[in-house]
Design a protein around this motif. Structure first.
Motif, PDB file in Angstrom:
ATOM      1  N   LEU A  11       0.814  -1.215   0.000  1.00  0.00           N
ATOM      2  CA  LEU A  11       0.000   0.000   0.000  1.00  0.00           C
ATOM      3  C   LEU A  11       0.850   1.267   0.000  1.00  0.00           C
ATOM      4  N   VAL A  36      -3.538  -0.160  -5.186  1.00  0.00           N
ATOM      5  CA  VAL A  36      -4.758  -0.774  -4.673  1.00  0.00           C
ATOM      6  C   VAL A  36      -4.444  -2.245  -4.437  1.00  0.00           C
ATOM      7  N   SER A  83      -6.783  -2.780   0.726  1.00  0.00           N
ATOM      8  CA  SER A  83      -7.785  -1.887   0.126  1.00  0.00           C
ATOM      9  C   SER A  83      -9.101  -2.634  -0.052  1.00  0.00           C
TER      10      SER A  83
END
Length: 205
Positions: A80, A86, A104
């Motif tokens: 991340l 993502v 995510s």
């Protein structure tokens, strides 16, 4: 691995091996075609993880073995940290719950534990992994429709406000037809939403 001894003599050796889901290779290949980076983060031993990675053609730099729940969370955090990244984490065990919540998008796979399911954002109700691809396609389709709806509403309402304010003095709408304006504004939204019913998404086989 299990060994069977009879009177102190080895007579048989049995080994257990994790089996991949039937569509695992197909799904991984499809993700690669879409430029999606695939990693394997597992609590299993090195030999098992490397064997699976070799079957799925996952680079060694993208595999982790003997991972604790905290290790999985750290790996997700590292992913991340990349700009505009993502991360979707797929898992079904209790030790995946932390990583599922950290990612995510946390994807719980059918047949897993309730704790993992509670930490996930989405749940595959069927054992087929192709549901991951379907979710991605469906999400993109929804996003396109949301953008269309906002754009259409903005343009239509802007025009309607200007018309009502007298910005177009040579244009008049008879009162008996003015009420149809609301219906006209929602018909495109309903129509484009109904298209999802007939949309074709990626299927196994």
């Amino acid at each position: 691995m299990f060994c069977v001894l009879v009177n102190g003599e080895l007579v048989a050796v049995f080994g257990l091996k994790d089996l991949l889901r039937p569509d695992a290779l197909q799904v991984v290949n499809e993700l690669k075609k879409r430029a999606v980076k695939v990693s394997i983060v597992s609590g299993d031993n090195e030999e098992s993880v490397r064997s699976i990675a070799m079957t799925l053609d996952v680079p060694e730099s993208q595999i982790r073995f003997r991972c604790s729940p905290a290790d999985k969370q750290v790996y997700v955090k590292e992913m991340l940290a990349s700009p505009k990244s993502v991360v979707m984490f797929c898992g079904d065990g209790t030790n995946d719950a932390v990583a599922l919540a950290q990612a995510s998008i946390g994807m719980h796979i059918d047949g897993g534990t309730d704790i993992a399911q509670g930490a996930a954002d989405a749940v595959l109700v069927r054992p087929a992994l192709v549901g991951i691809i379907t979710l991605m396609d469906l999400s993109k389709a929804f996003f396109r429709r949301v953008i269309f709806n906002f754009t259409w509403s903005f343009i239509y309402n802007t025009f309607a406000i200007l018309l009502a304010a007298g910005a177009f003095p040579n244009t008049r709408i008879p009162p008996e037809f003015a009420g149809l304006g609301e219906i006209v504004s929602v018909l495109p939204v309903i129509a484009i939403g109904m298209q999802l019913k007939w949309a074709k998404f990626h299927k196994s086989g």
